[in-house]
Design an enzyme around this catalytic site. Structure first.
Site, short mmCIF file in Angstrom:
data_model
loop_
_atom_site.label_atom_id
_atom_site.label_comp_id
_atom_site.label_asym_id
_atom_site.label_seq_id
_atom_site.Cartn_x
_atom_site.Cartn_y
_atom_site.Cartn_z
N PHE A 320 0.80 -1.23 0.00
CA PHE A 320 0.00 0.00 0.00
C PHE A 320 0.83 1.28 0.00
O PHE A 320 2.04 1.23 0.16
CB PHE A 320 -1.08 0.00 1.08
CG PHE A 320 -0.69 -0.10 2.52
CD1 PHE A 320 -1.67 -0.45 3.45
CD2 PHE A 320 0.59 0.15 3.00
CE1 PHE A 320 -1.37 -0.53 4.80
CE2 PHE A 320 0.90 0.07 4.33
CZ PHE A 320 -0.10 -0.28 5.24
N GLU A 321 0.13 2.40 -0.24
CA GLU A 321 0.77 3.71 -0.53
C GLU A 321 1.63 3.62 -1.79
O GLU A 321 2.67 4.28 -1.92
CB GLU A 321 1.62 4.20 0.65
CG GLU A 321 0.86 4.36 1.96
CD GLU A 321 -0.04 5.59 1.97
OE1 GLU A 321 -0.09 6.30 0.95
OE2 GLU A 321 -0.70 5.82 2.98
N GLY A 322 1.20 2.80 -2.74
CA GLY A 322 1.97 2.55 -3.95
C GLY A 322 2.90 1.37 -3.74
O GLY A 322 3.68 1.36 -2.78
#
Length: 339
Positions: A320-322
């Site tokens: 997550f968060e890229g």
């Protein structure tokens, strides 16, 4: 703790970035809570704080600070994860010009099951990527069932659906067609914070490993007296020190840049470093929790021991968060662009 970076006039503490990172590290000892906390204090409240109008701040931000409202950040979709700008959620202006009619679906939304306020990204007219503040109580807003996840089982993660939702035009956050400015600036801070969330989890895993290494006996002595176990503990600590030092150095640079400009602008200046911090911190965490399980041996695979949960919770940090792959691309692309 939600209010560390929120201005005092809206009920916040208006602290510096280093203080916010210390709080981030502290809450990370329980990753499920950290996920919920981050969904509120970071990606839930900061979009309104950084980009909201005065009316939006008075209406929503003051209540997010006190947790009268719980926030959630709706960016990812089933067909648009790393490629956020490929979203299909659509907003069309009503005939009377008073509302945007919102239709679409979001996926993997932290706090999705109980949030009161959703920060939603959609394309106006199917083209202009735009951010909206959407209240849960509005007709046409609903959340799906809780997702069955590998880890973070104490955190709410659901799909969120928008079926003909009438969003008042005054609930556009920022400017129409400029939603990417909000999305990417919020993600910059989220990526830096992930390095500190990871560090907090690493400290928890190391503490359990040290305790177990002292208590577990084999061949007449504690396993902590064996060189191979000592080597594991030393490598865990060394990588943690590097991650902590890197994250706080970047934090210091951003804090200095913050003087005389907005925090969002300061974060954007160090977007490359934030991506690198996210990559390094999440991969250090992956190494540390894997070694923690190995030190515990068979007991590390058992749910009676905390490292089993920590191991499962840690895996999401590289996604997550890229994803780390996307963050590597972001960092190198921006380096080449700036060069």
């Amino acid at each position: 703790m939600v209010a560390t970076l929120i201005p005092e006039q809206y009920g916040g503490l208006e602290m510096d970035l280093a203080s916010a990172m210390i709080v981030t590290e502290g809450v990370a000892r329980d990753a499920s809570y950290a996920s919920c906390h981050g969904g509120q204090a970071g990606i839930g409240a900061l979009p309104v704080s950084w980009f909201g109008t005065e009316e939006q701040k008075q209406r929503y931000l003051t209540k997010l600070v006190t947790a009268e409202l719980v926030g959630a950040y709706c960016l990812t979709e089933p067909q648009a994860g790393s490629d956020a700008l490929a979203c299909r959620t659509r907003a069309d202006l009503s005939a009377d010009g008073k509302h945007y009619i919102l239709n679409g679906q979001k996926m993997w939304i932290t706090n999705g099951g109980f949030a009161d306020l959703y920060t939603v990204f959609a394309k106006v007219g199917g083209e202009k990527f735009t951010c909206f503040l959407v209240e849960r109580g509005w007709k046409g807003v609903s959340s799906g069932v809780e997702e069955k996840k590998m880890g973070l089982k104490g955190a709410s993660t659901t799909a969120v659906y928008f079926d003909g939702v009438q969003v008042p035009v005054e609930n556009v956050l920022g400017e129409v067609g400029r939603g990417h400015i909000i999305a990417f600036n919020i993600l910059n801070l989220g990526r830096l914070k992930l390095a500190m969330f990871g560090h907090g989890e690493c400290k928890e895993a190391l503490a359990h490993s040290l305790r177990y290494a002292r208590e577990r006996k084999a061949f007449g002595k504690s396993i902590g007296e064996f060189g191979l176990i000592q080597q594991k503990l030393a490598e865990m600590a060394a990588r943690m020190f590097a991650n902590e030092s890197m994250a706080y150095r970047i934090t210091g640079h951003i804090q200095n840049e913050w003087n005389g400009k907005t925090l969002a602008a300061a974060m954007e200046e160090f977007a490359i470093e934030c991506s690198l911090a996210k990559i390094f911190g999440s991969e250090v965490l992956g190494f540390v929790v894997d070694e923690a399980v190995q030190i515990h041996g068979g007991y590390g695979y058992h749910q009676d021991y905390a490292v089993e949960r920590i191991y499962r919770d840690a895996r999401i940090y590289r996604i997550f968060e890229g994803t780390n792959e996307i963050n590597r691309l972001v960092a190198t692309t921006m380096l080449l662009k700036r060069a």
